[in-house]
Design a protein around this motif. Structure first.
Motif, mmCIF file in Angstrom:
data_model
loop_
_atom_site.group_PDB
_atom_site.id
_atom_site.type_symbol
_atom_site.label_atom_id
_atom_site.label_comp_id
_atom_site.label_asym_id
_atom_site.label_seq_id
_atom_site.Cartn_x
_atom_site.Cartn_y
_atom_site.Cartn_z
ATOM 1 N N LEU A 142 20.408 31.371 -46.397
ATOM 2 C CA LEU A 142 20.064 30.585 -45.211
ATOM 3 C C LEU A 142 20.816 31.144 -44.010
ATOM 4 O O LEU A 142 21.914 31.680 -44.181
ATOM 5 N N ILE A 156 22.518 29.741 -40.621
ATOM 6 C CA ILE A 156 22.892 28.552 -39.858
ATOM 7 C C ILE A 156 23.913 28.993 -38.814
ATOM 8 O O ILE A 156 24.947 29.586 -39.169
ATOM 9 N N VAL A 187 23.341 30.256 -50.900
ATOM 10 C CA VAL A 187 23.560 28.942 -51.514
ATOM 11 C C VAL A 187 22.949 28.850 -52.922
ATOM 12 O O VAL A 187 22.792 27.735 -53.438
ATOM 13 N N HIS A 228 13.958 25.853 -47.003
ATOM 14 C CA HIS A 228 14.477 26.647 -45.890
ATOM 15 C C HIS A 228 14.950 28.032 -46.327
ATOM 16 O O HIS A 228 15.482 28.788 -45.510
ATOM 17 N N PHE A 263 19.488 21.770 -40.135
ATOM 18 C CA PHE A 263 20.816 21.507 -40.676
ATOM 19 C C PHE A 263 21.561 20.522 -39.765
ATOM 20 O O PHE A 263 22.156 19.552 -40.225
ATOM 21 N N VAL A 313 20.344 16.764 -39.675
ATOM 22 C CA VAL A 313 20.785 15.897 -40.775
ATOM 23 C C VAL A 313 22.130 15.255 -40.424
ATOM 24 O O VAL A 313 22.471 14.184 -40.920
ATOM 25 N N HIS A 343 25.252 16.783 -40.786
ATOM 26 C CA HIS A 343 26.190 17.100 -41.869
ATOM 27 C C HIS A 343 27.632 16.781 -41.460
ATOM 28 O O HIS A 343 28.030 17.009 -40.319
HETATM 29 C C1 HEM Z 1 25.514 25.903 -46.785
HETATM 30 C C2 HEM Z 1 24.632 24.976 -46.467
HETATM 31 C C3 HEM Z 1 24.773 23.511 -46.760
HETATM 32 C C4 HEM Z 1 25.821 22.787 -47.264
HETATM 33 C C5 HEM Z 1 27.195 23.289 -47.710
HETATM 34 C C6 HEM Z 1 25.391 21.389 -47.315
HETATM 35 C C7 HEM Z 1 26.164 20.343 -47.764
HETATM 36 C C8 HEM Z 1 25.798 19.022 -47.771
HETATM 37 C C9 HEM Z 1 26.667 17.916 -48.092
HETATM 38 C C10 HEM Z 1 28.140 18.036 -48.508
HETATM 39 C C11 HEM Z 1 25.931 16.795 -47.985
HETATM 40 C C12 HEM Z 1 26.417 15.326 -48.212
HETATM 41 C C13 HEM Z 1 26.512 14.609 -46.876
HETATM 42 C C14 HEM Z 1 27.539 15.231 -45.953
HETATM 43 O O1 HEM Z 1 28.710 15.380 -46.350
HETATM 44 O O2 HEM Z 1 27.156 15.556 -44.804
HETATM 45 C C15 HEM Z 1 24.584 17.182 -47.618
HETATM 46 C C16 HEM Z 1 23.524 16.312 -47.426
HETATM 47 C C17 HEM Z 1 22.273 16.690 -47.032
HETATM 48 N N1 HEM Z 1 21.874 17.936 -46.659
HETATM 49 FE FE1 HEM Z 1 22.988 19.626 -46.781
HETATM 50 N N2 HEM Z 1 24.109 21.290 -46.865
HETATM 51 C C18 HEM Z 1 23.691 22.567 -46.506
HETATM 52 C C19 HEM Z 1 22.477 22.922 -45.959
HETATM 53 C C20 HEM Z 1 21.453 22.059 -45.725
HETATM 54 C C21 HEM Z 1 20.186 22.430 -45.123
HETATM 55 C C22 HEM Z 1 19.807 23.814 -44.625
HETATM 56 C C23 HEM Z 1 19.448 21.314 -45.073
HETATM 57 C C24 HEM Z 1 18.060 21.258 -44.498
HETATM 58 C C25 HEM Z 1 17.655 20.400 -43.650
HETATM 59 C C26 HEM Z 1 20.214 20.214 -45.653
HETATM 60 C C27 HEM Z 1 19.789 18.915 -45.805
HETATM 61 C C28 HEM Z 1 20.557 17.892 -46.293
HETATM 62 C C29 HEM Z 1 20.065 16.546 -46.471
HETATM 63 C C30 HEM Z 1 18.636 16.050 -46.186
HETATM 64 C C31 HEM Z 1 21.147 15.791 -46.925
HETATM 65 C C32 HEM Z 1 21.131 14.315 -47.305
HETATM 66 C C33 HEM Z 1 21.568 13.502 -46.119
HETATM 67 C C34 HEM Z 1 21.613 12.027 -46.486
HETATM 68 O O3 HEM Z 1 21.316 11.651 -47.625
HETATM 69 O O4 HEM Z 1 21.985 11.274 -45.587
HETATM 70 N N3 HEM Z 1 21.441 20.713 -46.032
HETATM 71 N N4 HEM Z 1 24.535 18.545 -47.465
#
Ligand code: HEM
Length: 131
Positions: A22, A24, A31, A48, A57, A60, A62
């Motif tokens: 990816l 970002i 990943v 993605h 990203f 959301v 994060h």
């Molecule tokens: C290296 C890349 C990424 C890492 C390390 C990562 C990590 C995480 C983590 C730790 C969470 C839990 C919530 C938080 O702590 O914010 C999360 C939730 C989430 N991430 Fe990622 N993420 C990555 C990339 C992405 C990408 C590219 C997308 C695409 C849109 C994505 C979509 C989501 C969604 C939809 C959730 C759930 C949010 C929720 O339930 O409220 N993530 N991610």
């Protein structure tokens, strides 16, 4: 220390479960080993895969923990000529103007006492004419 540079064309080749890269904020992440651990599910990462996905990203929202964790998966940078600048979208927070608020709340309420006053005067006059 030199960081490996990749082009979007390089990243694009890693677009499935076997190798998921990816982009970002101009950094390249592999990943593949994180797919099953991602709290947001593997589907969204696979959707993605091989692409620039900063906006999605960031949308959301994060957490800082997530941002810290992603360093572990960083494998390089996007070549400079393909850098993009992410501009945070304005959140649609409601803005209040005190005057608007007052007029919304109290609107045309001043009409009520005035109408009551007019009706009272009319009634008083009709009543005194009857006597
Ligand atoms: C290296 C890349 C990424 C890492 C390390 C990562 C990590 C995480 C983590 C730790 C969470 C839990 C919530 C938080 O702590 O914010 C999360 C939730 C989430 N991430 Fe990622 N993420 C990555 C990339 C992405 C990408 C590219 C997308 C695409 C849109 C994505 C979509 C989501 C969604 C939809 C959730 C759930 C949010 C929720 O339930 O409220 N993530 N991610």
């Amino acid at each position: 220390m030199t960081t490996t540079q990749y082009s979007l064309a390089d990243v694009k080749k890693h677009n499935d479960k076997n190798s998921t890269w990816l982009v970002i904020n101009n950094h390249v992440y592999d990943v593949t080993s994180y797919l099953l651990e991602h709290p947001g599910g593997e589907e969204v990462l696979l959707e993605h895969a091989g692409q620039e996905c900063t906006e999605d990203f960031e949308d959301v929202g994060h957490s800082s923990d997530a941002r810290e964790l992603m360093q572990k998966y960083r494998i390089g940078e996007l070549i400079e000529s393909e850098h993009t600048t992410y501009v945070e979208k304005k959140k649609n927070l409601p803005t209040y103007n005190v005057d608007d608020f007052t007029s919304q709340r109290y609107g045309k309420y001043w009409l009520i006492p005035i109408s009551v006053g007019i009706v009272a005067v009319i009634l008083y006059h009709s009543y005194s004419r009857l006597r």
